[in-house]
Design a protein around this motif. Structure first.
Motif, PDB file in Angstrom:
ATOM      1  N   UNK A   1       0.824  -1.069  -0.045  1.00  0.00           N
ATOM      2  CA  UNK A   1       0.114   0.096  -0.062  1.00  0.00           C
ATOM      3  C   UNK A   1       0.962   1.147   0.059  1.00  0.00           C
ATOM      4  N   UNK A   2       0.381   2.176  -0.708  1.00  0.00           N
ATOM      5  CA  UNK A   2       1.299   3.404  -0.804  1.00  0.00           C
ATOM      6  C   UNK A   2       1.379   4.147   0.572  1.00  0.00           C
ATOM      7  N   UNK A  72     -14.487  -4.753  -4.592  1.00  0.00           N
ATOM      8  CA  UNK A  72     -13.971  -4.149  -3.680  1.00  0.00           C
ATOM      9  C   UNK A  72     -12.488  -3.624  -3.923  1.00  0.00           C
ATOM     10  N   UNK A  73     -11.591  -4.746  -4.456  1.00  0.00           N
ATOM     11  CA  UNK A  73     -10.223  -4.390  -4.524  1.00  0.00           C
ATOM     12  C   UNK A  73     -10.184  -3.524  -5.603  1.00  0.00           C
ATOM     13  N   UNK A  74     -10.957  -3.383  -6.892  1.00  0.00           N
ATOM     14  CA  UNK A  74     -10.799  -2.509  -7.928  1.00  0.00           C
ATOM     15  C   UNK A  74     -11.115  -1.077  -7.364  1.00  0.00           C
ATOM     16  N   UNK A  75     -12.121  -0.989  -6.424  1.00  0.00           N
ATOM     17  CA  UNK A  75     -12.199   0.394  -6.383  1.00  0.00           C
ATOM     18  C   UNK A  75     -11.109   0.918  -5.521  1.00  0.00           C
ATOM     19  N   UNK A  76     -10.718  -0.020  -4.126  1.00  0.00           N
ATOM     20  CA  UNK A  76      -9.586   0.557  -3.416  1.00  0.00           C
ATOM     21  C   UNK A  76      -8.385   0.952  -4.294  1.00  0.00           C
ATOM     22  N   UNK A  77      -8.014  -0.091  -5.342  1.00  0.00           N
ATOM     23  CA  UNK A  77      -6.806   0.302  -6.074  1.00  0.00           C
ATOM     24  C   UNK A  77      -7.028   1.729  -6.987  1.00  0.00           C
ATOM     25  N   UNK A  78      -8.351   2.057  -7.273  1.00  0.00           N
ATOM     26  CA  UNK A  78      -8.491   3.341  -7.885  1.00  0.00           C
ATOM     27  C   UNK A  78      -8.507   4.443  -6.906  1.00  0.00           C
ATOM     28  N   UNK A  79      -8.907   4.189  -5.650  1.00  0.00           N
ATOM     29  CA  UNK A  79      -8.787   5.427  -4.709  1.00  0.00           C
ATOM     30  C   UNK A  79      -7.425   5.548  -4.446  1.00  0.00           C
ATOM     31  N   UNK A  80      -6.308   4.581  -4.462  1.00  0.00           N
ATOM     32  CA  UNK A  80      -5.279   5.008  -4.070  1.00  0.00           C
ATOM     33  C   UNK A  80      -4.615   5.837  -5.151  1.00  0.00           C
ATOM     34  N   UNK A  83      -5.738   9.390  -5.353  1.00  0.00           N
ATOM     35  CA  UNK A  83      -5.148  10.245  -4.029  1.00  0.00           C
ATOM     36  C   UNK A  83      -3.638  10.225  -3.887  1.00  0.00           C
ATOM     37  N   UNK A  84      -2.987   9.702  -5.032  1.00  0.00           N
ATOM     38  CA  UNK A  84      -1.532   9.776  -5.216  1.00  0.00           C
ATOM     39  C   UNK A  84      -1.079  10.117  -6.269  1.00  0.00           C
ATOM     40  N   UNK A  85      -1.617  10.118  -7.223  1.00  0.00           N
ATOM     41  CA  UNK A  85      -1.415  10.531  -8.705  1.00  0.00           C
ATOM     42  C   UNK A  85      -1.739  11.905  -8.673  1.00  0.00           C
ATOM     43  N   UNK A 253     -13.707  -0.394   8.356  1.00  0.00           N
ATOM     44  CA  UNK A 253     -12.599  -0.566   7.491  1.00  0.00           C
ATOM     45  C   UNK A 253     -12.209  -1.660   6.732  1.00  0.00           C
ATOM     46  N   UNK A 254     -12.033  -1.616   5.430  1.00  0.00           N
ATOM     47  CA  UNK A 254     -11.835  -2.736   4.593  1.00  0.00           C
ATOM     48  C   UNK A 254     -10.922  -3.805   5.131  1.00  0.00           C
ATOM     49  N   UNK A 255     -11.304  -5.224   4.983  1.00  0.00           N
ATOM     50  CA  UNK A 255     -10.278  -5.908   5.308  1.00  0.00           C
ATOM     51  C   UNK A 255      -8.967  -5.892   5.072  1.00  0.00           C
ATOM     52  N   UNK A 256      -8.918  -5.603   3.703  1.00  0.00           N
ATOM     53  CA  UNK A 256      -7.606  -5.298   2.971  1.00  0.00           C
ATOM     54  C   UNK A 256      -6.729  -4.191   3.769  1.00  0.00           C
ATOM     55  N   UNK A 257      -7.345  -3.229   4.559  1.00  0.00           N
ATOM     56  CA  UNK A 257      -6.470  -2.423   5.527  1.00  0.00           C
ATOM     57  C   UNK A 257      -5.890  -3.017   6.410  1.00  0.00           C
ATOM     58  N   UNK A 258      -6.391  -4.241   6.936  1.00  0.00           N
ATOM     59  CA  UNK A 258      -5.825  -4.915   8.052  1.00  0.00           C
ATOM     60  C   UNK A 258      -4.844  -6.038   7.753  1.00  0.00           C
TER      61      UNK A 258
END
Length: 402
Positions: A1-2, A72-80, A83-85, A253-258
């Motif tokens: 994660x960035x 879920x994973x696709x949107x999380x990747x898009x959000x990252x 918010x970084x680019x 909190x998404x499971x992926x964040x943990x």
């Protein structure tokens, strides 16, 4: 994660809502209806406005959660990426709102609610109090995750007033029960798990399918009227002593964040039956540090990593008889307690059944909750690059019975 430092936003590393978190909630403003938002720093990103996807304008997370893990994973990747680019800044920034300017709502339409009893220290404390001449754990406790079905309609978002419940009470010395407001109103500091994708009726969900069904994690306070509960629970268990209100945090909190919080759970003896045996499975103990405050004063720090039965085992047990999952199902860990006196997740333990009042910094004492008391539960977990993930808070103020 960035890492947080790579965002074009000015994010404090101590905020808890950085890029490694990105929790989902439902918010509104005077100008909008209820929409899905993602917390980032002190801001909320309006997902309907940012994506144009009306699934984020339904007033709950259910429709999005039902799309499943790939979505879920696709949107999380898009959000990252957004918010970084910096190439996305002009598109995304207009849809960021101050968290102080929005009203938060219940994040999910709760389908079913199940509460477990999976902290060994909590179970042993209650056993020593109520069965002093017997072993503290019941014979079944180390063989299966004990739980009960609660009332989904009274699951409410943090900040909902806690109206002191009334009901039947009977002290051991009384000849007959009386009716009136609970005199032993209590809390239960818990972690909750939100089901995103359903399962088929008659088909158990195995340990390895945990990620396929559970969308994320929230905080839970399962308010409890101990005097009502003590009189009613034999022989069928909790009912009116629990069903008046269960509070949840507004952010899921998404499971992926943990990922960084996953730890090996406590060793188990005896070895669980095969459907609960996670010896060779992905470990789903979670290193979550919980804090409980009464009127702003820290009174307890329950450690979730010591919980005996993991959320994956709880899900497997909940469905092993063929019971189906529905989008929006919520199940909670049960009261989290540790071995120390300052690690107990309920007042019945903190005051040892009312025999050892808690003395607060202002000199007042408590055994159970008084009208006007405010309970706030917060939690955090290890995240990416040493930055902790915040689970938000769940708060409730006790109001007199009506």
């Amino acid at each position: 994660m960035t890492a947080n430092a790579q965002s074009w936003l000015d994010l404090s590393p101590d905020n808890g809502f950085g890029l490694g978190n990105l929790p989902y909630g439902v918010f509104s403003t005077p100008a909008t209806g209820r929409r899905t938002g993602v917390a980032i720093g002190d801001l909320v990103l309006d997902l309907q406005a940012a994506t144009g996807d009306d699934v984020h304008a339904t007033g709950s997370l259910n429709a999005f959660m039902a799309r499943g893990p790939e979505a879920w994973h696709a949107l999380r990747a898009d959000l990252t990426t957004w918010l970084t680019d910096t190439a996305h800044r002009d598109t995304i920034e207009p849809h960021l709102l101050a968290r102080t300017d929005v009203t938060m709502h219940l994040p999910i339409e709760v389908a079913d609610y199940v509460d477990f009893y999976s902290s060994q220290h909590h179970a042993e404390n209650l056993g020593r109090m109520f069965r002093p001449d017997s072993p503290p754990l019941t014979p079944n406790w180390k063989h299966l995750p004990i739980g009960y079905h609660g009332r989904s309609g009274t699951v409410q978002v943090s900040g909902t007033p806690v109206v002191r419940p009334s009901g039947q009470r009977k002290a051991p010395s009384d000849d007959a029960p009386t009716f009136g407001p609970s005199q032993r109103l209590d809390i239960e500091a818990e972690i909750g798990f939100v089901v995103g994708t359903p399962s088929e009726l008659g088909r158990p969900v195995p340990l390895g399918a945990f990620r396929d069904h559970v969308f994320g994690v929230c905080l839970v306070n399962d308010w409890s009227a101990r005097d009502l509960q003590a009189w009613e629970y034999v022989p069928l268990g909790p009912f009116l002593g629990k069903s008046f209100l269960t509070s949840v945090s507004p952010w899921v909190v998404p499971l992926a964040a943990l990922e960084g919080a996953r730890v090996t759970p406590p060793s188990r003896d005896p070895k669980p039956l095969p459907y609960l045996d996670d010896t060779d499975a992905e470990p789903w103990g979670l290193d979550i540090a919980i804090e409980v405050r009464l009127n702003g004063e820290l009174i307890s720090c329950p450690p979730f990593d010591l919980v005996y039965w993991t959320p994956a085992q709880q899900l497997a047990h909940m469905t092993v008889n063929g019971a189906s999952l529905r989008t929006g199902d919520l199940y909670a860990s049960g009261t989290v307690s540790g071995p120390g006196k300052d690690q107990r997740g309920s007042f019945i333990e903190l005051s040892w059944g009312g025999k050892e009042p808690i003395t607060l910094q202002d000199g007042t004492t408590r055994t159970f909750l008084d009208d006007g008391d405010v309970i706030t539960i917060t939690a955090s977990a290890p995240g990416a690059d040493g930055i902790r993930i915040a689970l938000g808070e769940v708060t409730g103020r006790v109001e007199p019975s009506r």
